[in-house]
Design an enzyme around this catalytic site. Structure first.
Site, PDB file in Angstrom:
ATOM      1  N   HIS A 142       0.720  -1.033  -0.013  1.00 33.69           N
ATOM      2  CA  HIS A 142      -0.039   0.014  -0.061  1.00 33.69           C
ATOM      3  C   HIS A 142       0.771   1.277  -0.119  1.00 33.69           C
ATOM      4  O   HIS A 142       0.611   2.087  -0.662  1.00 33.69           O
ATOM      5  CB  HIS A 142      -0.819   0.023   1.351  1.00 33.69           C
ATOM      6  CG  HIS A 142      -2.125  -1.012   1.272  1.00 33.69           C
ATOM      7  ND1 HIS A 142      -2.818  -0.979  -0.080  1.00 33.69           N
ATOM      8  CD2 HIS A 142      -2.390  -1.571   2.062  1.00 33.69           C
ATOM      9  CE1 HIS A 142      -3.795  -1.707   0.356  1.00 33.69           C
ATOM     10  NE2 HIS A 142      -3.682  -2.548   1.458  1.00 33.69           N
ATOM     11  N   ARG A 183      -1.661  -4.866 -15.372  1.00 32.54           N
ATOM     12  CA  ARG A 183      -1.755  -5.663 -14.125  1.00 32.54           C
ATOM     13  C   ARG A 183      -3.099  -5.791 -13.776  1.00 32.54           C
ATOM     14  O   ARG A 183      -3.366  -5.056 -12.619  1.00 32.54           O
ATOM     15  CB  ARG A 183      -0.579  -5.421 -13.385  1.00 32.54           C
ATOM     16  CG  ARG A 183       0.677  -5.421 -13.744  1.00 32.54           C
ATOM     17  CD  ARG A 183       1.913  -4.984 -12.704  1.00 32.54           C
ATOM     18  NE  ARG A 183       3.028  -5.515 -12.738  1.00 32.54           N
ATOM     19  CZ  ARG A 183       3.925  -4.670 -13.212  1.00 32.54           C
ATOM     20  NH1 ARG A 183       3.809  -3.315 -13.274  1.00 32.54           N
ATOM     21  NH2 ARG A 183       5.370  -4.951 -13.238  1.00 32.54           N
ATOM     22  N   ARG A 227      -3.026  -8.423 -19.191  1.00 29.02           N
ATOM     23  CA  ARG A 227      -2.420  -9.594 -18.629  1.00 29.02           C
ATOM     24  C   ARG A 227      -3.495 -10.394 -17.849  1.00 29.02           C
ATOM     25  O   ARG A 227      -3.967  -9.688 -16.861  1.00 29.02           O
ATOM     26  CB  ARG A 227      -1.194  -9.232 -17.817  1.00 29.02           C
ATOM     27  CG  ARG A 227      -0.610 -10.652 -17.317  1.00 29.02           C
ATOM     28  CD  ARG A 227       0.506 -10.402 -16.545  1.00 29.02           C
ATOM     29  NE  ARG A 227       0.183  -9.671 -15.290  1.00 29.02           N
ATOM     30  CZ  ARG A 227       1.348  -9.212 -14.698  1.00 29.02           C
ATOM     31  NH1 ARG A 227       2.601  -9.467 -15.029  1.00 29.02           N
ATOM     32  NH2 ARG A 227       1.025  -8.558 -13.266  1.00 29.02           N
ATOM     33  N   GLU A 277       8.817 -15.075 -19.032  1.00 23.11           N
ATOM     34  CA  GLU A 277       9.529 -14.701 -17.817  1.00 23.11           C
ATOM     35  C   GLU A 277      10.176 -15.700 -17.149  1.00 23.11           C
ATOM     36  O   GLU A 277      10.486 -15.589 -15.880  1.00 23.11           O
ATOM     37  CB  GLU A 277       8.508 -13.823 -16.955  1.00 23.11           C
ATOM     38  CG  GLU A 277       7.191 -14.385 -17.061  1.00 23.11           C
ATOM     39  CD  GLU A 277       6.174 -13.457 -16.194  1.00 23.11           C
ATOM     40  OE1 GLU A 277       6.550 -12.352 -15.813  1.00 23.11           O
ATOM     41  OE2 GLU A 277       4.989 -13.845 -16.182  1.00 23.11           O
ATOM     42  N   ASN A 307      11.476  -8.922 -15.050  1.00 23.99           N
ATOM     43  CA  ASN A 307      11.546  -8.863 -13.503  1.00 23.99           C
ATOM     44  C   ASN A 307      11.565 -10.277 -13.008  1.00 23.99           C
ATOM     45  O   ASN A 307      12.356 -10.621 -12.055  1.00 23.99           O
ATOM     46  CB  ASN A 307      10.310  -8.010 -12.788  1.00 23.99           C
ATOM     47  CG  ASN A 307      10.063  -6.741 -13.297  1.00 23.99           C
ATOM     48  OD1 ASN A 307      10.884  -6.040 -13.761  1.00 23.99           O
ATOM     49  ND2 ASN A 307       9.006  -6.241 -13.131  1.00 23.99           N
ATOM     50  N   ASP A 308      10.625 -10.856 -13.535  1.00 24.55           N
ATOM     51  CA  ASP A 308      10.651 -12.380 -13.279  1.00 24.55           C
ATOM     52  C   ASP A 308      11.891 -13.113 -13.863  1.00 24.55           C
ATOM     53  O   ASP A 308      12.511 -14.047 -13.530  1.00 24.55           O
ATOM     54  CB  ASP A 308       9.358 -13.085 -13.669  1.00 24.55           C
ATOM     55  CG  ASP A 308       8.451 -12.596 -12.261  1.00 24.55           C
ATOM     56  OD1 ASP A 308       8.855 -12.944 -11.154  1.00 24.55           O
ATOM     57  OD2 ASP A 308       7.134 -12.316 -12.709  1.00 24.55           O
ATOM     58  N   ARG A 366      13.437 -11.483  -6.236  1.00 24.94           N
ATOM     59  CA  ARG A 366      13.068 -10.096  -6.445  1.00 24.94           C
ATOM     60  C   ARG A 366      12.738  -9.114  -5.464  1.00 24.94           C
ATOM     61  O   ARG A 366      12.991  -8.015  -5.632  1.00 24.94           O
ATOM     62  CB  ARG A 366      12.349 -10.012  -7.489  1.00 24.94           C
ATOM     63  CG  ARG A 366      10.753 -10.305  -7.364  1.00 24.94           C
ATOM     64  CD  ARG A 366       9.994 -10.398  -8.628  1.00 24.94           C
ATOM     65  NE  ARG A 366       9.174  -9.273  -8.901  1.00 24.94           N
ATOM     66  CZ  ARG A 366       8.231  -9.203 -10.022  1.00 24.94           C
ATOM     67  NH1 ARG A 366       8.053 -10.036 -10.691  1.00 24.94           N
ATOM     68  NH2 ARG A 366       7.701  -7.724  -9.981  1.00 24.94           N
ATOM     69  N   CYS A 406       8.376  -5.683 -20.831  1.00 26.52           N
ATOM     70  CA  CYS A 406       7.862  -4.705 -19.881  1.00 26.52           C
ATOM     71  C   CYS A 406       8.175  -4.860 -18.376  1.00 26.52           C
ATOM     72  O   CYS A 406       7.370  -4.536 -17.594  1.00 26.52           O
ATOM     73  CB  CYS A 406       6.074  -5.253 -19.967  1.00 26.52           C
ATOM     74  SG  CYS A 406       5.953  -7.062 -19.543  1.00 26.52           S
TER      75      CYS A 406
HETATM   76  C1  PEP Z   1       7.871  -8.843 -15.027  1.00 27.35           C
HETATM   77  O1  PEP Z   1       7.849 -10.000 -14.562  1.00 27.35           O
HETATM   78  O2  PEP Z   1       9.011  -8.528 -15.371  1.00 27.35           O
HETATM   79  C2  PEP Z   1       6.656  -8.347 -15.208  1.00 27.35           C
HETATM   80  C3  PEP Z   1       6.728  -7.173 -15.930  1.00 27.35           C
HETATM   81  O3  PEP Z   1       5.690  -8.631 -14.449  1.00 27.35           O
HETATM   82  P1  PEP Z   1       5.226  -8.479 -12.952  1.00 27.35           P
HETATM   83  O4  PEP Z   1       6.447  -7.429 -12.643  1.00 27.35           O
HETATM   84  O5  PEP Z   1       3.861  -7.911 -12.519  1.00 27.35           O
HETATM   85  O6  PEP Z   1       5.613  -9.555 -12.077  1.00 27.35           O
HETATM   86 MG    MG Z   2       6.256 -11.125 -13.935  1.00 24.12          MG
END
Ligand code: PEP
Ligand code: MG
Length: 574
Positions: free
Chosen positions: A190, A297, A334, A433, A456-457, A467, A504
């Protein structure tokens, strides 16, 4: 001077004096009340609940005025609890039966509610637990006659806290506050959502940060890179003040680029899109010049509520995004990606030993077909109002993609039978990912209209680095050769099969890395709206042909540091 590497959850630089929040525990004790005082005690309880409701409503309105309804809805759960008849009557019953004071009766009920949440799901419990405690602390403050006016801050202060509840965050005077540092939390907490909405720099620094920083210490926050500098030298303060000024001048300057295309000097066109969590963020996306939404998201539709969103709620949210951004502009929706570090609301997801390796993304949807189908129906129906595309997260096998397509086809057949209007030829993509997905992109491309690399993943799974764990954040390396090779492999396979590839994850928002991705042949980059201008500016100064050569060189490097440094040098003023 001490530098602590944490996780940046809201970008920007802040310099100020630390104010460490130590919430004094209330002086509560359990005491027995006379039989004749029971009614009076219940009246005291009701007055405190009413006062709390009034205060929460005031906070909600204040916040709505400051940043909009989509954020102030964070308080809906607070209000639901305050209005909950069962909660109130259970507290009253304990007062009547055990003849104890309201504070103790409340604690007993809360203890029980906590137990129920715990049984259901740890993640959900953790989220809601904060909200519940927030409400309870307020009721008890009111019972004890304290006016809970929120946190008093002085000009230029940076709040340091173990954690911040939504109502604490909102009640801080935004005209004074420079930034937030919390020990725990993530980008989806939050406090992070609120900090981003208010454009206040914020960093999550780990437990150590609470003991390292003392009230009055000068601190610097770099919310972009996730760094906290405690007691910086005069030289460092000067350096960061300069950076801060440059940032604000650049911010203004960059807005001139809003309507210019994102293309390299030699004419290679890249599409810059925005990542959003809420339909209202489309405004910011447009303000910063996004040409579409590269990642919506949708988990946030499930947030701050105790039930599941209906098909129509999904439909209205997607339609709103399509209409706000403009019917021609792409919007990639997504499908639900809960699990891992994501909010889990009304869904009973068991606590898992390794949540990031567990039941998340498409794995969840394929099992909870009811939830998946509801969402797909809404996406297909809303798609007639714009250029919507659908995308599946956390793919690791080809069967998952095939099964998802079968479900999508079934949903289309159902809609046809029901004579509902929908878009039949919607584009369907997947997120790349996981390393397994990246390595079989030649096969996955046969089943997809596009790829969007979720770096990110992808970084998390390639380097086996959580992460959201600040302790190992030094291993979270977007330019690690293994990550670069997986991305390159994905883009090449996409090209061979004639489908486009975007990225992304957060690395798209680092201008030098964005240039590398351009050299690799990426077609689209999607990022937080405010990151778009700087990325566009950089890409407009490079040559695609030069970047292609740089990619070949970089592919031979052995560390993230070497790659990143080389990129920084080579993209300087080119
Ligand atoms: C990612 O994993 O890079 C991604 C964009 O999705 P999220 O950050 O929502 O897992
Ligand atoms: Mg992801």
């Amino acid at each position: 001077m001490k530098k602590i590497k944490g996780i940046g959850i809201s970008p920007g630089i802040a310099i100020g004096k630390a104010f460490v929040l130590e919430f004094p525990s209330l002086q509560e004790r359990e005491y027995i009340i006379d039989k004749s005082s029971v009614d009076k005690e219940i009246e005291r309880l009701n007055e405190a609940i009413n006062a709390t409701e009034l205060q929460i409503n005031e906070l909600k309105q204040l916040f709505e005025k400051q940043v909009g309804k989509q954020y102030s809805d964070i308080f809906l759960f607070h209000l639901t609890l305050l209005k909950d008849k069962r909660f109130k009557s259970e507290v009253e019953n304990i007062i009547k039966e055990e003849r104890i004071n309201s504070e103790s009766a409340i604690r007993k009920v809360i203890h029980r509610i906590g137990g129920i949440f715990k049984k259901d799901t740890k993640d959900f419990f953790q989220d809601k637990r904060r909200d519940i405690l927030d409400v309870i602390e307020r009721i008890i403050h009111n019972l004890q006659g304290y006016s809970y006016t929120g946190i008093k801050v002085f000009p230029d202060e940076i709040i340091v806290a173990r954690d911040l509840s939504p109502s604490q965050t909102v009640s801080i005077d935004k005209n004074y506050i420079r930034g937030f540092i919390t020990a725990i939390g993530s980008e989806t907490s939050h406090a992070a959502i609120i900090a981003k909405a208010l454009e206040i720099p914020a960093v999550v620094g780990g437990e150590k940060i609470i003991t390292e920083i003392k009230t009055g210490d000068t601190v610097i926050i770099d919310g972009q890179v996730g760094e906290v500098i405690i007691k910086p030298s005069k030289k460092i303060i000067k350096e960061y003040k300069k950076k801060q000024e440059e940032l604000s001048i650049r911010k203004k300057k960059l807005l001139f680029l809003k309507d210019k295309p994102c293309e390299t000097i030699d004419g290679k066109r890249i599409y810059l899109h925005a990542n959003i969590e809420l339909p209202e963020e489309v405004e910011a996306a447009k303000r910063y010049g996004a040409e579409g939404i590269g990642l919506y998201r949708t988990e946030y539709l499930y947030l701050n509520r105790n039930d599941l969103p209906t098909e129509d709620e999904h439909f209205l949210a997607y339609k709103k995004v399509a209409e706000k951004i403009g019917s021609e502009k792409p919007v990639i929706i997504r499908t639900i990606d809960i699990g891992g570090d994501k909010f889990v609301s009304a869904l009973s997801v068991r606590k898992e030993l390794n949540p990031f390796l567990g039941w998340r993304g498409i794995r969840f949807s394929l099992e909870r077909k009811d939830i998946f189908e509801t969402q797909l129906r809404a996406i297909l129906r809303a798609a007639i109002y714009g250029n919507l595309k659908v995308m599946f997260p956390m793919v690791s096998t080809i069967e998952e993609v095939k099964m998802s397509h079968r479900i999508l086809q079934k949903v289309k057949d159902d809609l046809k039978k029901e004579k509902k209007k929908f878009k039949d030829d919607i584009e369907v993509g997947i997120m790349v990912e996981t390393p397994s997905a990246a390595l079989i992109t030649d096969k996955l491309a046969e089943e997809s209209d596009f790829f969007s690399i979720g770096s990110n993943d992808l970084i998390q799974y390639t380097l086996a680095v959580d992460r959201s764990n600040e302790k190992i954040s030094h291993l979270y390396q977007p330019c690690h050769p293994a990550v670069i090779k997986l991305i390159m492999h994905t883009i090449e396979n996409g090209k061979k099969k004639g489908i486009w590839t975007g990225l992304c994850g957060e690395m798209a928002s680092i201008p030098e890395i964005a240039c590398l991705l351009v050299g690799m042949g990426i077609d689209e980059l999607s990022m937080a709206p405010s990151a778009i201008p700087a990325v566009k500016e950089k890409i407009r100064t490079i040559k695609y042909s030069a970047m292609e050569r740089i990619v070949q060189e970089v592919l031979l490097f052995e560390t993230h540091e070497k790659v990143y440094k080389y990129l920084t040098d080579r993209t300087k003023g080119e």
